[in-house]
Design a protein around this motif. Structure first.
Motif, mmCIF file in Angstrom:
data_model
loop_
_atom_site.group_PDB
_atom_site.id
_atom_site.type_symbol
_atom_site.label_atom_id
_atom_site.label_comp_id
_atom_site.label_asym_id
_atom_site.label_seq_id
_atom_site.Cartn_x
_atom_site.Cartn_y
_atom_site.Cartn_z
ATOM 1 N N GLU A 175 -38.444 -15.966 -9.121
ATOM 2 C CA GLU A 175 -38.201 -16.895 -7.997
ATOM 3 C C GLU A 175 -37.247 -16.210 -7.035
ATOM 4 O O GLU A 175 -36.214 -15.683 -7.449
ATOM 5 C CB GLU A 175 -37.627 -18.198 -8.572
ATOM 6 N N ASP A 176 -37.618 -16.165 -5.759
ATOM 7 C CA ASP A 176 -36.769 -15.465 -4.788
ATOM 8 C C ASP A 176 -35.573 -16.289 -4.350
ATOM 9 O O ASP A 176 -34.557 -15.753 -3.945
ATOM 10 C CB ASP A 176 -37.583 -15.031 -3.564
ATOM 11 N N ASP A 203 -42.984 -18.165 -9.341
ATOM 12 C CA ASP A 203 -43.074 -18.828 -8.040
ATOM 13 C C ASP A 203 -44.204 -18.192 -7.233
ATOM 14 O O ASP A 203 -44.401 -16.982 -7.274
ATOM 15 C CB ASP A 203 -41.746 -18.680 -7.295
ATOM 16 N N MET A 230 -44.641 -18.351 -3.767
ATOM 17 C CA MET A 230 -44.176 -17.743 -2.525
ATOM 18 C C MET A 230 -43.017 -16.788 -2.801
ATOM 19 O O MET A 230 -41.910 -17.204 -3.085
ATOM 20 C CB MET A 230 -43.721 -18.840 -1.547
ATOM 21 N N LYS A 245 -43.832 -28.032 -6.509
ATOM 22 C CA LYS A 245 -42.454 -28.330 -6.141
ATOM 23 C C LYS A 245 -42.445 -29.517 -5.193
ATOM 24 O O LYS A 245 -43.370 -29.628 -4.395
ATOM 25 C CB LYS A 245 -41.833 -27.132 -5.419
#
Ligand code: CA
Length: 236
Positions: A16-17, A60, A62, A110
């Motif tokens: 996850e960024d 994630d 994105m 999300k």
């Protein structure tokens, strides 16, 4: 080979960024005494996956460099059998299908509650890594258990991951009575709950039936009052 057996804690990679989300997910999973590694980019994730074995990847969609789908495709092209839970803000059917087609085992939109994520992770960790796959059929209804896509009379049915699980179970036991206890144990994987899941299960079946047994189709999902459910053609 799985990264851990039942006696060692599961080894999980969180990709996850967004730093706050990444850290809170990692912290939450560590509280479960799981062994957690994190990656902020797709490239970093693939690097880690090349060096270490994981039981589960929370991925994630994105990401700034290589997005979740690319990471997933790369993992699957390396024939890594690790379970993958895909996270995304996208929730349309097409996106879900793309995610699952690329080899995700489950999909969570999300925003989600941490408890929901944990439940999904647990379910994936319990699932045997080797997938048997195959097509299950009843009349004009069929479910591809590998792609997790259901089709009735040639039309794809949009189902949630849980609905797919329930439908698969009913199809495997077609013609037989499936009790709520069976669903609670084998689909919801809960045996020590203080409160019964009966209502949750009834609602889930009702929703599934609404999607599967649409107007003009033969009714396949039957309720046996006080007993459970049965999937199959009407008994003559
Ligand atoms: Ca992101």
């Amino acid at each position: 080979m799985p990264a851990s057996d039942s006696t060692t804690p599961p080894r999980v990679l969180v990709v996850e960024d967004e730093q706050k989300t990444r850290e809170s997910l990692a912290e939450g999973l560590r509280l479960e005494t799981w062994s957690v590694a994190t990656a902020a980019t797709g490239q970093e994730a693939l690097g880690l996956l090349g060096r270490e074995a994981f039981d589960l990847v929370v991925l994630d969609w994105m990401l700034p460099d290589r997005d979740g789908v690319e990471v997933l495709r790369e993992m699957r092209s390396r024939a890594q059998p690790t379970s993958v839970l895909m996270l995304t803000a996208r929730s349309t059917l097409n996106d879900r299908v793309t995610g699952l087609d690329s080899g995700a085992d489950d999909y969570l939109a999300k925003p989600f509650a941490f408890a929901e994520l944990l439940a999904r992770c647990r379910a994936l960790l319990r699932r045997p890594v080797v997938k048997t796959g195959g097509l299950l059929r009843c009349g004009d209804l069929q479910l591809d258990t590998r792609a997790r896509v259901a089709v009735r009379a040639g039309e794809e049915i949009a189902l949630t991951p849980r609905e797919v699980d329930v439908l698969e179970y009913l199809l495997r036991y077609q013609g037989q009575i499936v009790t709520r206890e069976m669903l609670e144990r084998d689909v919801w994987k809960q045996t020590h709950r203080m409160t019964s899941l009966d209502n949750v299960i009834d609602v889930q079946i009702m929703r599934l039936r609404r999607k599967v047994d649409t107007d003009g189709t033969e009714r396949l999902i039957h309720t046996l009052r006080g007993v459970g459910y049965r999937l199959g053609k009407e008994v003559e």
